[in-house]
Motif scaffolding. Structure first.
Motif, PDB file in Angstrom:
ATOM      1  N   ALA A  17       0.839  -1.197   0.000  1.00  0.00           N
ATOM      2  CA  ALA A  17       0.000   0.000   0.000  1.00  0.00           C
ATOM      3  C   ALA A  17       0.875   1.250   0.000  1.00  0.00           C
ATOM      4  CB  ALA A  17      -0.918   0.001   1.214  1.00  0.00           C
ATOM      5  N   MET A  18       0.460   2.241  -0.775  1.00  0.00           N
ATOM      6  CA  MET A  18       1.193   3.495  -0.881  1.00  0.00           C
ATOM      7  C   MET A  18       0.710   4.471   0.182  1.00  0.00           C
ATOM      8  SD  MET A  18       3.630   4.849  -2.561  1.00  0.00           S
ATOM      9  CE  MET A  18       3.704   3.713  -3.964  1.00  0.00           C
ATOM     10  N   VAL A  19       1.656   5.097   0.867  1.00  0.00           N
ATOM     11  CA  VAL A  19       1.315   6.117   1.856  1.00  0.00           C
ATOM     12  C   VAL A  19       1.470   7.504   1.238  1.00  0.00           C
ATOM     13  CG1 VAL A  19       1.785   7.021   4.172  1.00  0.00           C
ATOM     14  CG2 VAL A  19       2.024   4.567   3.715  1.00  0.00           C
ATOM     15  N   LEU A  20       2.693   7.825   0.773  1.00  0.00           N
ATOM     16  CA  LEU A  20       2.979   9.113   0.143  1.00  0.00           C
ATOM     17  C   LEU A  20       3.752   8.854  -1.141  1.00  0.00           C
ATOM     18  CD1 LEU A  20       4.198  11.017   3.340  1.00  0.00           C
ATOM     19  CD2 LEU A  20       1.918  11.133   2.322  1.00  0.00           C
ATOM     20  N   ASN A  21       3.531   9.678  -2.158  1.00  0.00           N
ATOM     21  CA  ASN A  21       4.071   9.318  -3.468  1.00  0.00           C
ATOM     22  C   ASN A  21       4.205  10.523  -4.396  1.00  0.00           C
ATOM     23  OD1 ASN A  21       4.591   7.477  -5.811  1.00  0.00           O
ATOM     24  ND2 ASN A  21       2.632   8.311  -6.491  1.00  0.00           N
ATOM     25  N   GLN A  22       5.306  10.533  -5.144  1.00  0.00           N
ATOM     26  CA  GLN A  22       5.447  11.422  -6.304  1.00  0.00           C
ATOM     27  C   GLN A  22       6.180  10.634  -7.386  1.00  0.00           C
ATOM     28  OE1 GLN A  22       8.001  14.929  -6.335  1.00  0.00           O
ATOM     29  NE2 GLN A  22       6.362  16.161  -7.234  1.00  0.00           N
ATOM     30  N   SER A  23       5.441   9.727  -8.022  1.00  0.00           N
ATOM     31  CA  SER A  23       6.077   8.844  -9.005  1.00  0.00           C
ATOM     32  C   SER A  23       5.019   8.125  -9.812  1.00  0.00           C
ATOM     33  CB  SER A  23       6.945   7.790  -8.300  1.00  0.00           C
ATOM     34  OG  SER A  23       6.118   6.817  -7.665  1.00  0.00           O
ATOM     35  N   ASN A  24       5.479   7.436 -10.868  1.00  0.00           N
ATOM     36  CA  ASN A  24       4.642   6.420 -11.488  1.00  0.00           C
ATOM     37  C   ASN A  24       5.143   5.060 -11.030  1.00  0.00           C
ATOM     38  OD1 ASN A  24       6.952   5.877 -12.940  1.00  0.00           O
ATOM     39  ND2 ASN A  24       6.026   6.127 -14.948  1.00  0.00           N
ATOM     40  N   GLY A  25       4.497   4.012 -11.412  1.00  0.00           N
ATOM     41  CA  GLY A  25       4.845   2.698 -10.893  1.00  0.00           C
ATOM     42  C   GLY A  25       6.258   2.258 -11.227  1.00  0.00           C
TER      43      GLY A  25
ATOM     44  N   SER B 131      10.281   7.408 -15.248  1.00  0.00           N
ATOM     45  CA  SER B 131       9.852   8.564 -16.033  1.00  0.00           C
ATOM     46  C   SER B 131       9.205   9.598 -15.127  1.00  0.00           C
ATOM     47  CB  SER B 131       8.869   8.130 -17.124  1.00  0.00           C
ATOM     48  OG  SER B 131       8.358   9.252 -17.812  1.00  0.00           O
ATOM     49  N   ASN B 132       9.852  10.752 -14.985  1.00  0.00           N
ATOM     50  CA  ASN B 132       9.277  11.882 -14.258  1.00  0.00           C
ATOM     51  C   ASN B 132       8.845  11.473 -12.855  1.00  0.00           C
ATOM     52  OD1 ASN B 132       8.398  14.497 -13.819  1.00  0.00           O
ATOM     53  ND2 ASN B 132       6.430  14.217 -14.825  1.00  0.00           N
ATOM     54  N   SER B 133       9.704  10.756 -12.149  1.00  0.00           N
ATOM     55  CA  SER B 133       9.398  10.277 -10.803  1.00  0.00           C
ATOM     56  C   SER B 133      10.441  10.781  -9.822  1.00  0.00           C
ATOM     57  CB  SER B 133       9.346   8.747 -10.776  1.00  0.00           C
ATOM     58  OG  SER B 133       8.310   8.264 -11.587  1.00  0.00           O
ATOM     59  N   SER B 134      10.110  10.701  -8.542  1.00  0.00           N
ATOM     60  CA  SER B 134      10.994  11.211  -7.514  1.00  0.00           C
ATOM     61  C   SER B 134      11.126  10.240  -6.339  1.00  0.00           C
ATOM     62  CB  SER B 134      10.483  12.577  -7.035  1.00  0.00           C
ATOM     63  OG  SER B 134      11.280  13.093  -6.002  1.00  0.00           O
ATOM     64  N   PHE B 135      10.034   9.987  -5.610  1.00  0.00           N
ATOM     65  CA  PHE B 135      10.097   9.177  -4.399  1.00  0.00           C
ATOM     66  C   PHE B 135       8.755   8.528  -4.147  1.00  0.00           C
ATOM     67  CE2 PHE B 135       8.302  13.172  -3.140  1.00  0.00           C
ATOM     68  CZ  PHE B 135       7.280  12.797  -2.278  1.00  0.00           C
ATOM     69  N   CYS B 136       8.752   7.542  -3.261  1.00  0.00           N
ATOM     70  CA  CYS B 136       7.499   7.049  -2.684  1.00  0.00           C
ATOM     71  C   CYS B 136       7.790   6.448  -1.317  1.00  0.00           C
ATOM     72  CB  CYS B 136       6.799   6.040  -3.589  1.00  0.00           C
ATOM     73  SG  CYS B 136       7.598   4.434  -3.730  1.00  0.00           S
ATOM     74  N   ILE B 137       6.778   6.487  -0.462  1.00  0.00           N
ATOM     75  CA  ILE B 137       6.826   5.862   0.855  1.00  0.00           C
ATOM     76  C   ILE B 137       5.729   4.810   0.864  1.00  0.00           C
ATOM     77  CG2 ILE B 137       6.527   6.214   3.328  1.00  0.00           C
ATOM     78  CD1 ILE B 137       7.774   9.002   2.936  1.00  0.00           C
ATOM     79  N   TRP B 138       6.140   3.559   1.045  1.00  0.00           N
ATOM     80  CA  TRP B 138       5.330   2.402   0.702  1.00  0.00           C
ATOM     81  C   TRP B 138       5.326   1.406   1.848  1.00  0.00           C
ATOM     82  CZ3 TRP B 138       2.396   0.047  -3.014  1.00  0.00           C
ATOM     83  CH2 TRP B 138       2.488  -1.339  -3.199  1.00  0.00           C
ATOM     84  N   LEU B 139       4.204   0.753   2.063  1.00  0.00           N
ATOM     85  CA  LEU B 139       4.135  -0.376   2.984  1.00  0.00           C
ATOM     86  C   LEU B 139       4.277  -1.649   2.178  1.00  0.00           C
ATOM     87  CD1 LEU B 139       1.209   0.938   5.150  1.00  0.00           C
ATOM     88  CD2 LEU B 139       3.396   0.183   6.096  1.00  0.00           C
ATOM     89  N   ASN B 140       5.328  -2.425   2.452  1.00  0.00           N
ATOM     90  CA  ASN B 140       5.521  -3.658   1.702  1.00  0.00           C
ATOM     91  C   ASN B 140       4.580  -4.749   2.221  1.00  0.00           C
ATOM     92  OD1 ASN B 140       6.756  -4.741   4.005  1.00  0.00           O
ATOM     93  ND2 ASN B 140       8.827  -4.424   3.253  1.00  0.00           N
ATOM     94  N   SER B 141       4.722  -5.965   1.726  1.00  0.00           N
ATOM     95  CA  SER B 141       3.754  -7.012   2.028  1.00  0.00           C
ATOM     96  C   SER B 141       3.820  -7.506   3.470  1.00  0.00           C
ATOM     97  CB  SER B 141       3.939  -8.197   1.070  1.00  0.00           C
ATOM     98  OG  SER B 141       5.254  -8.734   1.191  1.00  0.00           O
ATOM     99  N   THR B 142       4.917  -7.209   4.202  1.00  0.00           N
ATOM    100  CA  THR B 142       5.078  -7.753   5.573  1.00  0.00           C
ATOM    101  C   THR B 142       3.983  -7.345   6.558  1.00  0.00           C
ATOM    102  OG1 THR B 142       7.452  -7.948   5.211  1.00  0.00           O
ATOM    103  CG2 THR B 142       6.690  -7.971   7.498  1.00  0.00           C
ATOM    104  N   PRO B 143       3.586  -6.087   6.795  1.00  0.00           N
ATOM    105  CA  PRO B 143       4.034  -4.854   6.152  1.00  0.00           C
ATOM    106  C   PRO B 143       5.108  -4.133   6.974  1.00  0.00           C
ATOM    107  CG  PRO B 143       2.002  -4.447   7.342  1.00  0.00           C
ATOM    108  CD  PRO B 143       2.361  -5.886   7.586  1.00  0.00           C
ATOM    109  N   GLN B 144       6.064  -3.535   6.241  1.00  0.00           N
ATOM    110  CA  GLN B 144       7.079  -2.659   6.817  1.00  0.00           C
ATOM    111  C   GLN B 144       7.048  -1.349   6.041  1.00  0.00           C
ATOM    112  OE1 GLN B 144      10.240  -5.296   5.813  1.00  0.00           O
ATOM    113  NE2 GLN B 144      10.309  -6.291   7.811  1.00  0.00           N
TER     114      GLN B 144
END
Length: 227
Positions: A96-104, A108-121
């Motif tokens: 699940a995405m928390v905060l994001n400035q990117s495409n998948g 292309s024209n992306s910067s960062f993302c803050i993501w919860l992985n499957s664990t979740p961490q």
């Protein structure tokens, strides 16, 4: 005029962006972009996120998101230090995405993302526009129904993610330059993918790395609202 809700007050040195829907409990610094709680026409929503303007909480049900406009003075990180300071509570699952400035693909024209992985961490990714070039996952397993205060930082050559003031390691990113993306800054989505189910509280961005003492100051400042 907004008042400082917190004792001690939040750190304002280097503070360049604040999102806090509880306007009467926010404390934007001079020259701080605070567009959401100042002018709600400056953001767009998908679905029906629920806004609690008393605590400054946004609740997402997995079908909701918020977009805020790009701001070059905030999101142009380059090779400099930065800190994302945010509070969240997970009520759904990972991936699940928390905060994001990117495409998948982040190429292309992306910067960062803050993501919860499957664990979740909780994990922070940055790109040099060749894919997700660098990431760091705090090894703390996120529990549902509990508030966490996190800090995603670049500190010199190291990328770190702190959970309640604790980092479990770092990733060396050298002199990597994070591109200046023109995409919107998004909450709870990555352009329609990675839906987040839970709550997000105030988000602050600094143009430097906060010290350990400053992270604790901000955690204490928010503790009365998110316990």
């Amino acid at each position: 005029m907004a008042v400082n809700y917190s004792t001690p007050p939040i750190v304002t040195d280097g503070l360049v962006y604040v999102v806090d829907f509880a306007n009467n409990k926010s404390f934007p610094a001079a020259n701080t972009t605070s567009s959401i709680h100042v002018n709600t026409s400056n953001f767009t929503t998908g679905g029906n996120p629920v806004v609690d303007r008393t605590q400054g909480i946004i609740t997402f049900d997995g079908n909701d998101f918020i977009d805020t406009p790009d701001n070059d003075t905030v999101f142009n990180f380059g090779s400099g230090d930065f800190t994302f300071d945010f509070v969240f509570q997970l009520t759904g699952g990972g991936n699940a995405m928390v905060l994001n400035q990117s495409n998948g693909g982040a190429a292309s024209n992306s910067s960062f993302c803050i993501w919860l992985n499957s664990t979740p961490q909780i994990t922070m990714y940055v790109t040099e526009n060749t894919g997700w070039d660098y990431y760091y996952a705090n090894t703390t397993t996120i529990q549902t129904g509990r508030w966490y205060h996190c800090h995603g930082t670049r500190e010199g050559t190291n990328l770190r993610m702190y959970v309640d003031g604790v980092s479990t390691g770092e990733t060396n990113i050298g002199t990597a330059t994070v591109p200046n993306s023109s995409r919107d800054f998004q909450f709870a989505t990555q352009e329609g993918s990675g839906p987040f189910t839970g709550k997000i509280g105030p988000v602050k961005i600094y143009n430097r790395a906060l010290t350990a003492a400053e992270k604790q100051q901000n955690i204490k400042a928010m503790a009365g609202r998110f316990e």
